[in-house]
Design a protein around this motif. Sequence first.
Motif, short mmCIF file in Angstrom:
data_model
loop_
_atom_site.label_atom_id
_atom_site.label_comp_id
_atom_site.label_asym_id
_atom_site.label_seq_id
_atom_site.Cartn_x
_atom_site.Cartn_y
_atom_site.Cartn_z
N GLU A 240 0.86 -1.18 0.00
CA GLU A 240 0.00 0.00 0.00
C GLU A 240 0.90 1.24 0.00
O GLU A 240 1.94 1.26 0.67
N PHE A 241 0.50 2.25 -0.75
CA PHE A 241 1.31 3.47 -0.87
C PHE A 241 0.38 4.66 -0.94
O PHE A 241 -0.55 4.69 -1.77
N TYR A 242 0.58 5.63 -0.06
CA TYR A 242 -0.35 6.74 0.05
C TYR A 242 0.36 8.08 0.04
O TYR A 242 1.49 8.21 0.54
N ASP A 243 -0.32 9.06 -0.55
CA ASP A 243 0.12 10.45 -0.49
C ASP A 243 -0.67 11.11 0.63
O ASP A 243 -1.84 11.46 0.46
N LEU A 244 -0.05 11.27 1.79
CA LEU A 244 -0.76 11.76 2.96
C LEU A 244 -1.18 13.22 2.82
O LEU A 244 -2.10 13.66 3.51
N SER A 245 -0.54 13.94 1.92
CA SER A 245 -0.88 15.35 1.75
C SER A 245 -2.24 15.53 1.07
O SER A 245 -2.94 16.52 1.31
N THR A 246 -2.62 14.58 0.24
CA THR A 246 -3.91 14.67 -0.47
C THR A 246 -4.90 13.60 -0.03
O THR A 246 -6.09 13.69 -0.36
N ASP A 247 -4.43 12.59 0.68
CA ASP A 247 -5.26 11.45 1.06
C ASP A 247 -5.00 11.10 2.52
O ASP A 247 -4.46 10.04 2.83
N PRO A 248 -5.37 11.96 3.47
CA PRO A 248 -5.05 11.71 4.88
C PRO A 248 -5.73 10.49 5.47
O PRO A 248 -5.24 9.93 6.45
N PHE A 249 -6.84 10.03 4.86
CA PHE A 249 -7.52 8.83 5.37
C PHE A 249 -7.03 7.55 4.72
O PHE A 249 -7.53 6.47 5.02
N GLU A 250 -6.06 7.66 3.80
CA GLU A 250 -5.43 6.49 3.17
C GLU A 250 -6.45 5.54 2.55
O GLU A 250 -6.54 4.37 2.91
N VAL A 251 -7.20 6.05 1.62
CA VAL A 251 -8.19 5.22 0.93
C VAL A 251 -7.87 5.07 -0.56
O VAL A 251 -8.53 4.29 -1.25
#
Length: 375
Positions: free
Chosen positions: A350-361
Amino acid sequence: ALLSGNYVTTIGAPHHRSHYIENLPEGHGSLPEALADAGYFTVNVSNGDIRWGASGKTDLNFANDTHSTKSLAKGSDPHIFQHIHDFTFVGPAASPSCDPATMFMGGAWTNRLPGQPFFAYLNIETGKKHGFGTGTTWANANGVAVDPADVTIPPYLEDSADWRDWIAQSLNAVSCTDFVVGKFLEGLDLGGEADNTIVILASDHGRATMRHKQWLYETGIHVPMIIRWPGNVAAGSVETNLTSIIDIATTCISAGDAVRPPMMEGMDLLNDDLSLRTQVLASRDGVDGIFDRSRTVIGQRFKYIRHFYPELPFINGNYANSVLDPRSMVDSTTLTPEQSYFLGTKVAEEFYDLSTDPFEVVNLASNATYAAELE
């Protein structure tokens, strides 16, 4: 992690509520013992009703508790503290009063030498799941209860009355915890110690449900921390660099002018250059009798999670089924992909951009645009 200043994988004690090691490996040490060696009076503070105030619990996952002077809670290892102090709890359940005058005076404190510095550890239970009901009772009695209609539902939860009530109760418990913290600060003031004591307030994990407790999403590992030290830490200042719960031990040892164990991994939050840290780590391993293994690397913007056993379902083990069960979502036939994601099996990455997707969905692991960042 909190009291050793190490990642739990480093010291070999990663599994929830386990006991694989009796002592810390050579070169490692605990915060209370390091401060005791430096002449500090160390004390685990507790009261009789764990719903209010402090439970005395440690849940270290290390240390042989055969030397414990008192069994405070299941899984506790209080013997790394020199003393255990019980303060007075009075008042009705709707409006509890933890008597501040007994928190840092009397009892075990009579063993403290005149002018001796101290390290006190308080495990506040009010904000945990078993405090939701009593916290809500307190919030209602004090006019600060959260209306379930006003809460924000994260995209991974179904917008239902059950979830709204659950979130509202958890926020009420936080308000009650704030009340308890205020009592402790009042106790420090009554004892004449408020202005020369570092107070560190931190949470240990997210709420007791899916994607929170025991999981590597931000809802499970991104926790609040406040440091209060009059004259040394500016009130209202904010640290924007990456920090970790493992930093608390190092910070206290440095402030106490104690000897830092050579293998301690944490950084000094008040003196080290935290901008040098580019990432922090977190891990998930065994839960109950279920062996699982996941790791995460978190940077300022991106976050990577690796599941080593993706064939295992997210929800597994007795503990997870009894406490983390999504309940109202299980039988729903109208779930969005974000809401049904946790009810299936994992993917390896899993890989997330926390700046645009803080809920990691939005999992970007297979998105070619982010291939370089993923690597």
